[in-house]
Write an enzyme that holds these catalytic residues in place. Sequence first.
Site, PDB file in Angstrom:
ATOM      1  CE  LYS A   1      60.722  35.085  27.334  1.00 52.08           C
ATOM      2  NZ  LYS A   1      60.006  36.224  27.140  1.00 52.08           N
TER       3      LYS A   1
ATOM      4  NE  ARG B   1      51.690  36.749  30.070  1.00 50.72           N
ATOM      5  CZ  ARG B   1      52.474  37.529  29.348  1.00 50.72           C
ATOM      6  NH1 ARG B   1      53.000  36.059  29.237  1.00 50.72           N
ATOM      7  NH2 ARG B   1      53.217  38.097  30.561  1.00 50.72           N
TER       8      ARG B   1
ATOM      9  NE  ARG C   1      52.573  36.883  33.658  1.00 54.44           N
ATOM     10  CZ  ARG C   1      53.701  36.682  33.563  1.00 54.44           C
ATOM     11  NH1 ARG C   1      54.089  35.294  32.085  1.00 54.44           N
ATOM     12  NH2 ARG C   1      55.344  37.393  33.668  1.00 54.44           N
TER      13      ARG C   1
ATOM     14  NE  ARG D   1      57.371  41.541  33.402  1.00 53.66           N
ATOM     15  CZ  ARG D   1      56.127  40.774  32.640  1.00 53.66           C
ATOM     16  NH1 ARG D   1      55.051  41.644  33.076  1.00 53.66           N
ATOM     17  NH2 ARG D   1      55.500  40.002  31.915  1.00 53.66           N
TER      18      ARG D   1
END
Length: 190
Positions: free
Chosen positions: A13, A127, A133, A144
């Site tokens: 996204k 990632r 993160r 999530r």
Amino acid sequence: MRLLIMGPQGVGKGTQAERLCAHYSITHIATGDIFRANIKGGTQLGKQAQAYINKGQLVPDELTNKLVEDRLGQKDVEDGWILDGYPRNAGQVAALDEMLGRLGTPLDAVVALEADRDILLERMAKRAQIEGRSDDNPETIKARLAVYEKETKPLLDTYEKRGLLVRINGVGSIESITDDIIARLDARTK
Ligand SMILES: Nc1ncnc2c1ncn2[C@@H]1O[C@H](COP(=O)(O)OP(=O)(O)OP(=O)(O)O)[C@@H](O)[C@H]1O
Ligand SMILES: [Mg+2]
């Protein structure tokens, strides 16, 4: 142009939203990015959001809706925007409807990016190594994705019924996916 970009974690996204913003000269509004900036800056909002984010849970609606409402009221988004990461549950859809009604700025379309779960898991693992993160660890990722399936995915039906949904295959080169989205959006406005 006013768009939502929706889809599961890791589907791309943010990447696609940045490219669409450059193409249409509009502003990227990503609730997750705003929360992360607030956590980094040690703000009150950051302190309130942090625990939820680290557990892979949604930040409470009253904080999130307020953040979006403030952002949509600012001068620099008057020419259009893409909302990335919002709305994520039915209450947020209702809050957004109310805000946009008040501002007199309806949605043009909702882009839904799609990819299989194994691809999402692979991308998030990659990632995690690059960005570090705090919520890209196996346990939180699972939480999530579960929240997405239960709370967010049903919203696609809501927008489909309104005739706003554009489903896009999120697997392929970054460039080809952007081209696909733009072609589909431009076809709608003709
Ligand atoms: N609309 C929202 N409502 C509630 N919490 C949110 C919202 N947007 C972001 N958050 C919080 O911020 C976290 C990170 O959001 P972000 O959108 O960056 O990541 P994501 O959708 O989980 O993954 P990706 O970056 O791969 O799209 C969420 O897990 C949630 O805790
Ligand atoms: Mg993102």
